[in-house]
Design a protein around this motif. Structure first.
Motif, PDB file in Angstrom:
ATOM      1  N   GLU A  24       0.758  -1.417  -0.076  1.00  0.00           N
ATOM      2  CA  GLU A  24       0.136   0.021   0.266  1.00  0.00           C
ATOM      3  C   GLU A  24       0.636   1.436   0.087  1.00  0.00           C
ATOM      4  N   TRP A  25       2.007   0.863   0.798  1.00  0.00           N
ATOM      5  CA  TRP A  25       2.822   2.221   0.573  1.00  0.00           C
ATOM      6  C   TRP A  25       4.325   1.995   0.496  1.00  0.00           C
ATOM      7  N   VAL A  26       4.794   1.023  -0.807  1.00  0.00           N
ATOM      8  CA  VAL A  26       5.881   1.145  -0.493  1.00  0.00           C
ATOM      9  C   VAL A  26       6.066   0.886  -2.410  1.00  0.00           C
ATOM     10  N   TRP A  27       6.702   1.518  -3.253  1.00  0.00           N
ATOM     11  CA  TRP A  27       6.668   0.774  -4.793  1.00  0.00           C
ATOM     12  C   TRP A  27       8.226   0.196  -4.976  1.00  0.00           C
ATOM     13  N   ILE A  28       7.874  -1.121  -5.742  1.00  0.00           N
ATOM     14  CA  ILE A  28       8.544  -2.306  -5.476  1.00  0.00           C
ATOM     15  C   ILE A  28       9.155  -1.840  -6.988  1.00  0.00           C
ATOM     16  N   GLY A  29      10.706  -2.086  -6.620  1.00  0.00           N
ATOM     17  CA  GLY A  29      11.868  -1.359  -8.147  1.00  0.00           C
ATOM     18  C   GLY A  29      10.860  -0.404  -8.222  1.00  0.00           C
ATOM     19  N   VAL A  30      11.675  -0.376 -10.381  1.00  0.00           N
ATOM     20  CA  VAL A  30      11.375   0.596 -11.220  1.00  0.00           C
ATOM     21  C   VAL A  30      10.914   0.584 -11.783  1.00  0.00           C
ATOM     22  N   ASP A  31      10.908   1.316 -13.134  1.00  0.00           N
ATOM     23  CA  ASP A  31      10.817   0.718 -14.367  1.00  0.00           C
ATOM     24  C   ASP A  31      11.266   1.400 -15.397  1.00  0.00           C
ATOM     25  N   GLU A  32      11.770   0.352 -16.283  1.00  0.00           N
ATOM     26  CA  GLU A  32      12.835   0.222 -16.337  1.00  0.00           C
ATOM     27  C   GLU A  32      12.658  -0.282 -18.255  1.00  0.00           C
ATOM     28  N   PHE A  33      13.282   0.247 -19.229  1.00  0.00           N
ATOM     29  CA  PHE A  33      13.308   0.417 -20.764  1.00  0.00           C
ATOM     30  C   PHE A  33      14.742  -0.321 -20.588  1.00  0.00           C
ATOM     31  N   ASP A  34      14.514  -1.493 -22.810  1.00  0.00           N
ATOM     32  CA  ASP A  34      16.424  -2.478 -22.553  1.00  0.00           C
ATOM     33  C   ASP A  34      15.516  -1.573 -23.735  1.00  0.00           C
ATOM     34  N   SER A  35      16.606  -2.143 -24.610  1.00  0.00           N
ATOM     35  CA  SER A  35      17.678  -0.853 -25.868  1.00  0.00           C
ATOM     36  C   SER A  35      16.393  -1.283 -27.141  1.00  0.00           C
ATOM     37  N   SER A  36      15.495  -1.833 -26.640  1.00  0.00           N
ATOM     38  CA  SER A  36      14.935  -2.401 -27.870  1.00  0.00           C
ATOM     39  C   SER A  36      13.334  -1.273 -28.030  1.00  0.00           C
TER      40      SER A  36
END
Length: 728
Positions: A241-253
């Protein structure tokens, strides 16, 4: 039993088996929060308020709880000298906490680190450790007087071998201690229980402020497992409810992966098309990374990130500079190469800004890339950037106010200020290519001296500050200017909502509470209903009066009286009057009366107060035109799946009952859209989209497809209206 400072340090040294020479405490020079390097770092921390987190830069402290100075714990494996709150006062904006249960039988969340992951229990440290609750208090205590700041808390919190519900206990502590401050996943439109990934390509500090919040909490542990499966809802629903789990990430494509572990020290960095996994390549893909120095006292001779090496990481593209032993080189635990506050600063030159001759309100990029404040009427060329953050120097020179037109003459460029050290290096290269050494930057404090605004069009807000009248030494000084700074840093939709004043049994005024409301703006973030309140004096349950302002209401006049009370002056009477003619007053007007009635809106107070009385008062005022009307947002709407395209236009939403039949397209203030599945902002999909007076749509025919070749993503949209009646 509390032992003296010298014995306390000596005991720790013996526990470590070291031969440290203890410096006398008198030789330890603490950097004060008002030191010029702290001022520079604090200003720098707000330059990137309008940037996506993937282009932000955070001064950080690793294991900030493991501190020599903090009396809540007795740590031997230290990472810091200062307490977490002291680090915030010195310009640090992200801290990392390791959270584990006290013992196999005691599930109280505590702050300790042993490297045993799920098997860790703090009782194995054999010393006193701080509780998570007191660690969270460090954040809230700082933010009580700094409502204009955004902090990040990184948590290391494994599932415990001893307590199945341990992470939910952490969630309960966050709710109890920081509830109103935390920017939650649901504030960005995630559903309860989702494994919500920090949307670093889109989310800005400005969105956090516009939501009425101040804190982002994120975790990634464990790094080498599927984070969403690890942080599953069964044992972590309150945590999620309170915590973001990791981050969004783009690959080379250009493919988006959610809930990825942080790229720390190049470990797990996304590789570009050439296989490059450096901070620089990771940054160029639009991702987020951490330059981490986890050195403890055991390895004090192995400090890696200090001096010029710190900004070298920032120039590569690292977003968080998470350092150990900050400012520790003059203490018994430090090495001469321990990082200092100025090591984080890429922006202001030493001793700047100094407002020489009281007439320097605009920022200049110097020959070495550092900043200096200068008179805005000087003639210089301008720093310009396009939508892809490519830098170019204007062909013409002029005074600072001509920057927008000078950059627009280049084509798709606008007058700008670099977000971070990497961009500042790009600007330095652009200046070299143009054959110049200095250039104007879109960064100024023309509205309020010392309150610097970046990457905004200048608008005179009509600011004034009245002199505080009353005793100049009694009680403690307070200044609620942070509320006005918050309004300037956000989208301007913060306003004074209500005021309560109270008098004691003797009929004299003694307490004032001013509460502010954040209304909705065009943003993915939903504005909180929480009020942000500032209180001064003693609220003893005495007789009170309260006024609530309408969406267009403001306080236009303030009268207060100051009289002697046992040899000291204090405020004995206070009255506020709104633009609608309503007024409240408490106390008895004796002594000297002071009035503010300029026609502007009185926005915030300053003065001196104690736990019993308000000793002096003054006000911060701005023009009445600075009231931003609230907007009214729909839920996230998804009326169809792509066939010939994805049709989320106004008339279609209206016919589906998602918008009131009485609403007109002219009532639309803005539209935001994102991909249904991964919450990717529509601007990042690379598709050609419709977002105009007709509403939002994506057509296959505009994106290389047709009715039988679906190319459009499935989008969900949120409409913002100027009228509440537009909502169904």
């Amino acid at each position: 039993m509390k032992i003296s400072s010298h014995k306390h340090l000596a005991t720790k040294a013996l526990l470590l088996g070291s031969c440290l020479l203890l410096n006398p405490m008198s030789s330890w020079a603490e950097i004060d929060s008002s030191a010029e390097q702290v001022t520079r770092l604090t200003l720098q921390g707000q330059i990137d308020t309008g940037a996506p987190l993937s282009k932000s830069l955070w001064a950080g402290a690793h294991n900030a709880f493991a501190s020599f100075q903090w009396s809540e714990g007795d740590y031997t494996d230290v990472n810091q000298w200062y307490s977490p709150k002291s680090l915030f006062w010195r310009g640090i904006r992200v801290v990392e906490y390791d959270v584990y249960p006290m013992s196999a039988s005691d599930n109280t969340p505590k702050l300790c680190h042993l490297g045993l992951e799920e098997a860790t229990k703090c009782s194995w440290t054999f010393v006193t450790v701080a509780s998570l609750a007191t660690g969270l208090d460090q954040l809230s205590d700082y933010l009580s007087t700094h409502k204009d700041e955004v902090l990040m808390l990184k948590l290391e919190a494994y599932d415990s071998d001893y307590h199945n519900n341990f992470r939910n206990l952490i969630g309960d502590k966050i709710k109890d201690k920081l509830g109103d401050y935390v920017f939650k996943p649901e504030d960005w439109g995630y559903n309860s229980g989702d494994c919500s990934s920090l949307p670093v390509q889109t989310l800005r500090k400005q969105d956090v402020l516009d939501a009425g919040k101040n804190i982002i909490i994120v975790t990634q542990i464990p790094r080498k497992k599927d984070l969403c499966n690890y942080h599953d809802e069964d044992h972590a629903s309150k945590y999620l409810e309170w915590v973001w789990i990791g981050v969004d990430e783009f690959d080379s494509s250009g493919n988006l992966a959610s809930s990825e572990a942080f790229c720390q020290n190049k470990d797990q960095c996304a590789k570009d098309e050439d296989g490059d996994e450096t901070f620089s390549a990771h940054y160029a893909l639009g991702n987020f990374s951490v330059a981490l120095d986890a050195t403890t006292e055991y390895k004090k001779g192995e400090i890696e990130l200090h001096g010029d090496e710190v900004l070298a990481k920032a120039k590569e593209g690292a977003n968080i500079l998470e350092l150990a032993l900050v400012e520790a080189n003059s203490t018994t635990i430090g090495a001469s190469k321990a990082p200092q506050i100025e090591d984080y600063v890429w922006s202001w030159n030493s001793g700047e800004p100094n407002n020489a001759n009281n007439n320097e309100d605009c920022a200049v990029s110097r020959s070495d890339g550092t900043l200096n404040d200068a008179n805005c009427t000087q003639s210089k060329r301008f720093a310009c950037v396009d939508d892809d953050r490519n830098w170019q120097i204007s062909t013409v020179s002029g005074s600072w106010e001509q920057g927008s037109s000078a950059c627009a003459a280049l084509g798709n460029f606008h007058f700008a200020m670099p977000y971070n050290a990497r961009e500042n290096q790009d600007l330095l290269n652009a200046k070299s290519d143009a054959g110049i050494t200095t250039a104007w930057l879109n960064y100024h404090d023309q509205n309020i001296e010392g309150v610097w605004q970046a990457n905004t069009e200048y608008e005179d807000i009509g600011y004034s500050k009245s002199v505080a009248r009353g005793d100049a030494s009694a009680g403690d000084a307070f200044d609620d200017l942070d509320m006005l700074k918050r309004k300037l840093l956000g989208s301007g939709a913060l306003k004074l909502k209500s005021i309560r004043i109270t008098e004691g049994d003797n009929g004299l005024f003694r307490y004032v509470r001013m509460c502010y409301q954040q209304s909705q703006v065009v943003s993915h973030a939903t504005a909180s209903n929480n009020e942000i309140c500032k209180t001064h004096g003693k609220d003893d349950g005495g007789r009170f009066s309260e006024i609530t302002l309408s969406s267009s209401g403001y306080i236009k006049a303030m009268q207060y009286c100051v009289d002697d009370d046992n040899g000291k002056d204090r405020v004995v009477y206070l009255k506020f009057t709104s633009n609608g003619g309503a007024s409240i007053a408490k106390g008895t007007c004796t002594g000297t009366s002071y009035s503010l009635n300029s026609g502007d809106q009185i926005f915030a107070l300053h003065g001196r107060a104690s736990s019993d009385y308000v000793w002096s008062l003054g006000a911060h005022s701005i023009d009445a035109s600075q009231i931003t009307p609230p907007l009214y947002a729909t839920d996230w709407l998804d009326r169809d799946n792509p066939s010939s395209g994805d049709d989320e236009r106004f008339t279609k939403q209206q016919s589906s009952g998602n918008i009131s039949a009485t609403c007109a397209a002219s009532d639309v203030a803005g539209i935001v859209a994102r991909v249904v599945g991964n919450k990717l902002d529509s601007s990042l999909t690379g598709q050609k989209l419709v977002n105009d007076s007709t509403g939002f749509a994506c057509w296959n025919s505009d994106n290389g497809g047709n009715s039988s070749n679906t190319t459009c993503e499935d989008y969900e949209v949120k409409y913002f209206f100027t009228k509440a009646s537009c909502l169904p």
